[in-house]
Design a protein around this motif. Structure first.
Motif, short mmCIF file in Angstrom:
data_model
loop_
_atom_site.label_atom_id
_atom_site.label_comp_id
_atom_site.label_asym_id
_atom_site.label_seq_id
_atom_site.Cartn_x
_atom_site.Cartn_y
_atom_site.Cartn_z
N ASN A 2 0.83 -1.19 0.00
CA ASN A 2 0.00 0.00 0.00
C ASN A 2 0.87 1.26 0.00
O ASN A 2 0.53 2.25 0.59
N GLU A 3 2.03 1.17 -0.64
CA GLU A 3 2.93 2.31 -0.68
C GLU A 3 2.43 3.35 -1.67
O GLU A 3 1.91 3.02 -2.73
N LYS A 4 2.63 4.60 -1.32
CA LYS A 4 2.16 5.68 -2.17
C LYS A 4 3.35 6.28 -2.91
O LYS A 4 4.47 6.31 -2.41
N SER A 5 3.08 6.79 -4.06
CA SER A 5 4.14 7.40 -4.84
C SER A 5 4.51 8.75 -4.25
O SER A 5 3.78 9.33 -3.44
N TYR A 6 5.66 9.26 -4.68
CA TYR A 6 6.12 10.55 -4.22
C TYR A 6 5.10 11.63 -4.55
O TYR A 6 4.81 12.50 -3.72
N THR A 7 4.52 11.58 -5.72
CA THR A 7 3.54 12.58 -6.15
C THR A 7 2.31 12.54 -5.26
O THR A 7 1.80 13.59 -4.84
N GLU A 8 1.85 11.34 -4.93
CA GLU A 8 0.68 11.21 -4.06
C GLU A 8 0.97 11.76 -2.67
O GLU A 8 0.14 12.44 -2.06
N LEU A 9 2.18 11.45 -2.15
CA LEU A 9 2.56 11.96 -0.83
C LEU A 9 2.64 13.48 -0.82
O LEU A 9 2.24 14.14 0.14
N LYS A 11 0.90 15.50 -2.76
CA LYS A 11 -0.48 16.00 -2.83
C LYS A 11 -1.13 15.96 -1.45
O LYS A 11 -1.81 16.90 -1.04
#
Length: 77
Positions: A2-9, A11
Motif C-alpha cells: 500500500n505504498e504511495k508514490s512521491y507525487t501522491e505523498l 499532494k
C-alpha cells in the motif's frame, strides 16, 4: 503493497497544509469579528453612560457601569 508514490505523498502534504491554513484563517476571522462586535457594544454602552451622567441618572449609571465591567471582562481588560 500500500505504498504511495512521491507525487501522491506531496499532494497529501499540500492538502494538509491547506487545511491548516484554512483553519488558522477562519480562527483569525472569528477573533477579528468578535473584537469588532465587542468594540461596537462597548462604544454604545459608553454613550449610554455619558447620557446617564448628563441626566444625573444614578440608577442607569450604576446599571450601565456593571454592564461595562462585564464587557471589559469579555475583552480581557
Amino acid at each position: 503493497m500500500n505504498e504511495k508514490s512521491y507525487t501522491e505523498l506531496m499532494k497529501i502534504g499540500a492538502m494538509k497544509r491547506q487545511r491548516r491554513e484554512n483553519f488558522v484563517q477562519e480562527l483569525y476571522i472569528d477573533m477579528l469579528l468578535s473584537e469588532i462586535q465587542l468594540t461596537v457594544e462597548k462604544e454604545k454602552l459608553l454613550k449610554k453612560i455619558d447620557c446617564a451622567i448628563d441626566h444625573r441618572d444614578k440608577k442607569d449609571f450604576y446599571f450601565l457601569s456593571k454592564q461595562l465591567i462585564e464587557i471589559n471582562k469579555r475583552f480581557g481588560t
